[in-house]
Design an enzyme around this catalytic site. Sequence first.
Site, PDB file in Angstrom:
ATOM      1  N   ARG A   3       0.859  -1.188   0.000  1.00 33.05           N
ATOM      2  CA  ARG A   3       0.000   0.000   0.000  1.00 33.05           C
ATOM      3  C   ARG A   3       0.897   1.241   0.000  1.00 33.05           C
ATOM      4  NH1 ARG A   3      -3.421  -2.849  -1.453  1.00 33.05           N
ATOM      5  NH2 ARG A   3      -5.480  -3.248  -0.595  1.00 33.05           N
ATOM      6  N   GLU A  18      -3.495   7.326  -5.208  1.00 33.74           N
ATOM      7  CA  GLU A  18      -3.676   6.610  -6.474  1.00 33.74           C
ATOM      8  C   GLU A  18      -4.925   7.172  -7.130  1.00 33.74           C
ATOM      9  OE1 GLU A  18      -3.765   2.392  -5.724  1.00 33.74           O
ATOM     10  OE2 GLU A  18      -1.718   2.406  -4.974  1.00 33.74           O
ATOM     11  N   HIS A  54      -0.777  -0.089  -9.713  1.00 34.76           N
ATOM     12  CA  HIS A  54      -1.439  -1.030  -8.808  1.00 34.76           C
ATOM     13  C   HIS A  54      -2.009  -2.230  -9.569  1.00 34.76           C
ATOM     14  CE1 HIS A  54      -3.531  -1.249  -4.621  1.00 34.76           C
ATOM     15  NE2 HIS A  54      -3.325  -2.467  -5.113  1.00 34.76           N
TER      16      HIS A  54
HETATM   17  C1  DGY Z   1      -5.392  -6.299  -2.804  1.00 33.86           C
HETATM   18  O1  DGY Z   1      -5.963  -7.354  -3.052  1.00 33.86           O
HETATM   19  O2  DGY Z   1      -5.336  -5.841  -1.651  1.00 33.86           O
HETATM   20  C2  DGY Z   1      -4.803  -5.562  -3.939  1.00 33.86           C
HETATM   21  O3  DGY Z   1      -3.805  -4.690  -3.561  1.00 33.86           O
HETATM   22  C3  DGY Z   1      -5.888  -4.828  -4.671  1.00 33.86           C
HETATM   23  O4  DGY Z   1      -6.338  -3.780  -3.880  1.00 33.86           O
END
Ligand code: DGY
Length: 318
Positions: free
Chosen positions: A237, A266, A285
Amino acid sequence: MKVFISGNIAESGIKILEQNDIDLIRWTSPRQISARELIDACQDVDALVSVGPNKIDSAFLNACKHLKVIALHSVGFDNVDVEAAKSLKIPIGNTPGVLSGATADTAFLLMLAVSRKAFYLHKKIINGLWENYEPTPELGIELNGKTLGIFGMGNIGLEMAKKSIGAYGMQVIYHNRHKNEAAERAIGAKYVSFEELIEQSDVISVHTALTSETKGKFNLDVFRKMKTQSIFINTARGGIHNENDLIKALDEKLIWGAGLDVTNPEPMDKNNPLLNMENVAVLPHIGSATQETRSEMANLVAKNIIAGLKGEELPHQV
Ligand code: DGY
């Protein structure tokens, strides 16, 4: 039973839901649904499939107390007020396990791309700057035998470690809140303190959840303690690193490079200085974005919804 789906998920999951006689109401706009629209859309349904960064906070949960289950199309649940959901007895499902391989691939891809300046050099070709052969400029660094530091040795961290050992014989050290003895047995990973992790690693790969403990954890102080030839990778994250501090650390050559699949915010602004740095690779991402993984995630989402609607325990509950 009716379910609202706040984004597109793979058809395999949709089929499972339809075969179970569930009426689906789907958000089809390419725009992210707003908080107000999400509350409105959920008034008349029994469950929600939450796709993307919808805030499942106490305002949402209190306005949608009637939901029997909320299934996240992600393993991460930092967008959810879990305590509020618990007190309202709304089970929250997520999708662990199935995306570990794909997300670790993304971390590995970034590590390699940064070590050879691949994204930057690709941009030079696009800009007509492939110049005469010269033996010394823009050299990369090799990964063979280097030390990989995993911050957060769970399923994804373990997959990243296995790939890096297999490809480059890397030594693996890790830091977690609790030791992961299974990982130590499986790959000989060594548990170290956070200080040791940042001081000893040639590559640091972040695989932990975003929590109050990990928010902003990688800041200027930490980058200063890392090796000047080290690479920072984050596929977890964006909130776990401080983006301004990372830019400063790269500018001042406190660390060698960075690979990010997650940013804060993001989407990343197209003028962000990170995008023009030689030793930086950024992806939008895409950690779990393969056809195979997204199908498995959609299937798990469907199973969580079906169990929740029946009042059963979810196969994967946060
Ligand atoms: C997750 O599955 O947490 C990925 O990062 C998509 O948000």
